[in-house]
Design an enzyme around this catalytic site. Structure first.
Site: not given
Ligand code: G3P
Length: 214
Positions: A83
């Protein structure tokens, strides 16, 4: 449509696999930090469980640092996807890593033009963060719709991972839009299966069955 699970928690990953719903895994530094384990050990264990891409994120933000870290991560297991954050340095790293045959997932994408750049740099995956856009009153799924259209217009190979998923409607809309992948937190994955009429109907069937046994 592929389902990835958005967690670094081994129990959640195993349960998702038992349900047959895990085509891959995405992690990020925040998810890793919740588990309180050594990064490399945890990522390797996830790769041994899941027969599919496992995203692990770099910490360095300069191109050379990201490339070095990406090579180390890719060396841990063949399932690793690195990533890389959506920055100019990140795009330079993606271009180099793609030439080396290392798979990348461009993360923290909040605009269609960022996604276009990621595809042009040769990213394997792009991750639009829909929930975080919704949080600031921007329509997250509109971003996915635009990225899917742009990639289709020019036949880019980069696959769209809908990320920052917060609820089942994000998955429904992703599927209707033709997004390649949604990466789903475990609590949302279990919600996809539930419906009150299923529970009510099952209870009625079992109650009626009991009557036949007396
Ligand atoms: O993995 C990246 C993403 O899915 C993060 O999600 O809930 O932290 O905005 P969130």
């Amino acid at each position: 449509m592929k389902f990835f699970i958005d967690t670094a928690n081994i129990a959640e990953i195993r349960e998702g696999c038992n349900m047959g719903m895990v085509d891959g895994v995405t992690t990020n530094p925040s998810l890793i930090s919740k588990e309180g384990r050594k990064f490399e050990d945890l990522v390797k264990e996830i790769c041994d469980i899941v027969d599919g891409p496992v995203s692990a994120e770099v910490i360095r933000t300069d191109t050379d640092g990201m490339i070095q870290e990406a090579r180390d991560l890719a060396g841990l297991h063949e399932n690793i996807v690195v990533k890389i954050p959506m920055t100019i340095d990140g795009m330079k790293a993606v271009r180099n890593l793609t030439e080396e045959g290392i798979k990348t997932n461009v993360t923290l994408v909040f605009s269609p033009l960022q996604a276009l750049m990621a595809a042009k740099a040769g990213a394997t995956y792009v991750s639009p963060f829909v929930g975080r856009l919704d949080d600031i009153s921007h329509e997250g799924m509109l971003l996915v719709e635009q990225i899917v259209e742009i990639y289709s217009n020019y036949a880019f190979d980069t696959e769209v991972i809908v990320a920052s998923v917060r609820n089942p409607l994000h998955i429904l809309e992703s599927a209707l839009m033709g997004a390649d992948i949604a990466t789903i937190p475990f609590n949302v994955l279990t919600k996809l299966a539930s419906h009150p009429l299923t529970d009510k109907g099952l209870k009625a069937f079992l109650d009626d069955w009991k009557k036949t046994q007396s």
